[in-house]
Enzyme design. Structure first.
Site, PDB file in Angstrom:
ATOM      1  N   TYR A 144       0.853  -1.045   0.090  1.00  8.19           N
ATOM      2  CA  TYR A 144       0.221  -0.128   0.108  1.00  8.19           C
ATOM      3  C   TYR A 144       0.833   1.296   0.135  1.00  8.19           C
ATOM      4  O   TYR A 144       0.936   2.193  -0.811  1.00  8.19           O
ATOM      5  CB  TYR A 144      -0.805   0.164   1.102  1.00  8.19           C
ATOM      6  CG  TYR A 144      -1.892   0.928   1.260  1.00  8.19           C
ATOM      7  CD1 TYR A 144      -3.116   1.287   0.415  1.00  8.19           C
ATOM      8  CD2 TYR A 144      -1.491   2.103   2.281  1.00  8.19           C
ATOM      9  CE1 TYR A 144      -3.875   2.357   0.444  1.00  8.19           C
ATOM     10  CE2 TYR A 144      -2.678   3.120   2.378  1.00  8.19           C
ATOM     11  CZ  TYR A 144      -3.706   3.159   1.530  1.00  8.19           C
ATOM     12  OH  TYR A 144      -4.640   4.199   1.663  1.00  8.19           O
ATOM     13  N   ASP A 145       1.887   1.373   1.116  1.00  9.40           N
ATOM     14  CA  ASP A 145       2.601   2.509   1.036  1.00  9.40           C
ATOM     15  C   ASP A 145       3.371   2.960  -0.292  1.00  9.40           C
ATOM     16  O   ASP A 145       3.640   3.869  -0.659  1.00  9.40           O
ATOM     17  CB  ASP A 145       3.644   2.352   2.457  1.00  9.40           C
ATOM     18  CG  ASP A 145       2.641   2.263   3.683  1.00  9.40           C
ATOM     19  OD1 ASP A 145       1.565   1.853   3.588  1.00  9.40           O
ATOM     20  OD2 ASP A 145       3.462   2.184   4.590  1.00  9.40           O
ATOM     21  N   VAL A 186     -10.156   0.873  12.632  1.00 12.97           N
ATOM     22  CA  VAL A 186     -10.280   0.894  14.013  1.00 12.97           C
ATOM     23  C   VAL A 186     -11.725   1.726  14.201  1.00 12.97           C
ATOM     24  O   VAL A 186     -12.131   1.080  14.937  1.00 12.97           O
ATOM     25  CB  VAL A 186      -9.100   1.842  14.505  1.00 12.97           C
ATOM     26  CG1 VAL A 186      -8.890   3.279  14.335  1.00 12.97           C
ATOM     27  CG2 VAL A 186      -9.240   1.596  15.977  1.00 12.97           C
ATOM     28  N   SER A 188     -14.446   1.720  12.367  1.00 16.02           N
ATOM     29  CA  SER A 188     -15.548   0.799  12.309  1.00 16.02           C
ATOM     30  C   SER A 188     -15.611  -0.333  13.507  1.00 16.02           C
ATOM     31  O   SER A 188     -16.450  -0.726  13.751  1.00 16.02           O
ATOM     32  CB  SER A 188     -15.658   0.379  10.769  1.00 16.02           C
ATOM     33  OG  SER A 188     -14.329   0.056  10.288  1.00 16.02           O
ATOM     34  N   GLN A 208      -0.508   4.063  20.597  1.00 13.94           N
ATOM     35  CA  GLN A 208      -0.016   4.641  19.606  1.00 13.94           C
ATOM     36  C   GLN A 208      -1.281   5.674  19.177  1.00 13.94           C
ATOM     37  O   GLN A 208      -2.452   5.712  19.561  1.00 13.94           O
ATOM     38  CB  GLN A 208      -0.062   3.623  18.238  1.00 13.94           C
ATOM     39  CG  GLN A 208      -1.602   2.815  17.977  1.00 13.94           C
ATOM     40  CD  GLN A 208      -1.739   1.663  18.819  1.00 13.94           C
ATOM     41  OE1 GLN A 208      -1.467   1.736  19.883  1.00 13.94           O
ATOM     42  NE2 GLN A 208      -2.456   0.560  18.272  1.00 13.94           N
ATOM     43  N   PRO A 273       2.377   2.430  12.430  1.00 13.06           N
ATOM     44  CA  PRO A 273       2.980   3.521  12.839  1.00 13.06           C
ATOM     45  C   PRO A 273       2.629   3.873  14.502  1.00 13.06           C
ATOM     46  O   PRO A 273       1.437   3.745  14.582  1.00 13.06           O
ATOM     47  CB  PRO A 273       2.478   4.492  11.858  1.00 13.06           C
ATOM     48  CG  PRO A 273       1.870   3.567  10.790  1.00 13.06           C
ATOM     49  CD  PRO A 273       1.594   2.291  11.255  1.00 13.06           C
ATOM     50  N   GLN A 275       2.839   7.044  15.699  1.00 12.82           N
ATOM     51  CA  GLN A 275       2.122   8.417  15.951  1.00 12.82           C
ATOM     52  C   GLN A 275       1.756   9.060  14.445  1.00 12.82           C
ATOM     53  O   GLN A 275       2.604   8.595  13.539  1.00 12.82           O
ATOM     54  CB  GLN A 275       2.743   9.225  16.850  1.00 12.82           C
ATOM     55  CG  GLN A 275       4.158   9.454  16.215  1.00 12.82           C
ATOM     56  CD  GLN A 275       5.002  10.492  17.107  1.00 12.82           C
ATOM     57  OE1 GLN A 275       4.546  10.852  18.151  1.00 12.82           O
ATOM     58  NE2 GLN A 275       6.202  10.951  16.514  1.00 12.82           N
TER      59      GLN A 275
END
Ligand code: NAD
Ligand code: UDP
Length: 319
Positions: A144-145, A186, A188, A208, A273, A275
């Site tokens: 994805y990234d 998160v 949903s 996080q 990740p 933050q």
């Protein structure tokens, strides 16, 4: 009246965008392969004679005479984009090539839905557009990234080499009605779990952070970016700078739903990740003072109402 192509138009964000563009009096072609999107998201638009639905996969070329293209097609939830990582990166890279080729041929303006994930697990905080990111090229999130990073490169190269009129937005975590209830993100997950009285799944210690933007604020920023002067092509961050831990999000959702759900800790996915917070000064300066208007509790209340309706009709599995 403009004719506008929205790829991924049956998805969460795409469906809100189609609705907004139709309201403004445009003709809209919604293109989708329904991998994560659904006809339910756009059923309410079907009666509009200026709305057209096309089943198509953007990894294959597509041709239509259009004035603008919003390239939104790509699964966005880690669960779904990791389901078939090769397909995910093909969607970003081959999809970008096909849509940029179309834009070049018909001289359309084209906007790319990029992501805060181009910053990876950032060691600069908050993240300005000038930050190049900290991305693992061979990890779980790379399909994805790196796909999105490559799409940004393609957009800039088509702009510089072929004068294609482009826009790039970097979207930060967005939520709202039409999110797929079982897509694993998160907001949903927590809402569905709270409404069903199930355990709320906190990955890792829950410390996080993410910064959550309500979908209406994103759509406003996206349309403003498409209409921005041609000397402003981005990339520009579109997100809400209010940052929360996942524990705070869970507590807010429990409070708003009045749920008796308990929190349960589960392993933190790899490369998650730690933050994330957008620096939105560029968007404010260049997009007519744009900034998010909807506070978290207000947006969550609307989203909870949407999921209450969905859950009356569906069985949902969040993990
Ligand atoms: P979504 O999964 O709800 O929507 C994506 C849509 O694209 C779906 O309708 C899906 O069926 C369609 N699609 C996927 N692959 C396709 C393909 N090969 N051909 C045609 N259609 C295809 O996700 P979303 O949250 O609405 O995200 C929309 C866009 O915004 C994505 O590009 C995503 O990367 C980007 N984005 C979203 C967020 C967020 O928080 N929601 C954050 C950053 C970036
Ligand atoms: N997360 C969580 N419980 C869940 C789903 C996600 O604690 O049921 C965490 C996840 O580990 C991440 C954050 O919530 O730290 C946001 O996850 P999401 O998948 O929504 O988006 P992304 O990680 O791509 O920002």
């Amino acid at each position: 009246m403009k004719r506008i192509l929205v790829t991924g138009g049956a998805g969460f964000i795409g469906s809100h965008l189609c609705e907004r563009l139709l309201k403004e009096g445009n003709e809209v072609i919604c293109l989708d392969n329904y991998f994560t999107g659904s006809k339910d998201n756009i059923l309410h638009l079907m009666d509009n004679p200026y709305f057209e639905l096309v089943r198509h996969d953007i990894t294959h070329p597509y041709f239509a005479e259009v004035d603008e293209i919003y390239n939104m097609a790509c699964p966005a939830s880690p669960v779904h984009y990791q389901y078939n990582p090769i397909k995910t990166i093909k969607t970003s890279v081959m999809g970008a090539i096909n849509m940029l080729g179309l834009a070049k041929r018909v001289k359309a303006k084209i906007l790319q839905a990029s992501t805060s994930e181009v910053y990876g697990d950032p060691n600069v905080h908050p993240q300005p557009e000038s930050y190049w990111g900290n991305v693992n090229p061979i990890g779980l999130r790379s399909c994805y990234d790196e796909g999105k990073r490559c799409a940004e490169t393609l957009f800039m190269d088509y702009h510089n080499s072929n004068k294609v009129n482009i826009r790039i937005i970097r979207i930060f975590n967005t939520y709202g009605p039409h999110m797929n209830p079982d897509d694993g993100r998160v907001v949903s997950n927590f809402i569905v779990q709270a409404l069903q009285g199930k355990e709320i799944t906190i990955y890792g210690d829950g410390l996080q952070t993410r910064s959550f933007q309500y979908v209406d604020d994103l759509v406003e920023g996206t349309v403003r970016m498409m209409n921005a002067p041609d000397d402003f092509i981005g990339p520009v961050n579109i997100g809400n700078p209010h940052e929360f831990t996942m524990l705070e999000l869970a507590e807010t959702i429990i409070d708003l739903t009045g749920s008796s759900s308990k929190l349960v800790h589960m392993p933190l996915p790899k490369d998650d990740p730690k933050q994330r917070q957008p620096d939105i000064s560029l968007a404010k300066a260049r997009l007519g003072g744009w900034e998010p208007k909807v506070q978290l509790r207000e947006g969550l209340t609307k989203t909870i109402g949407y999921f209450e309706g969905i859950l009356q009709k569906t069985v949902v599995n969040t993990h």
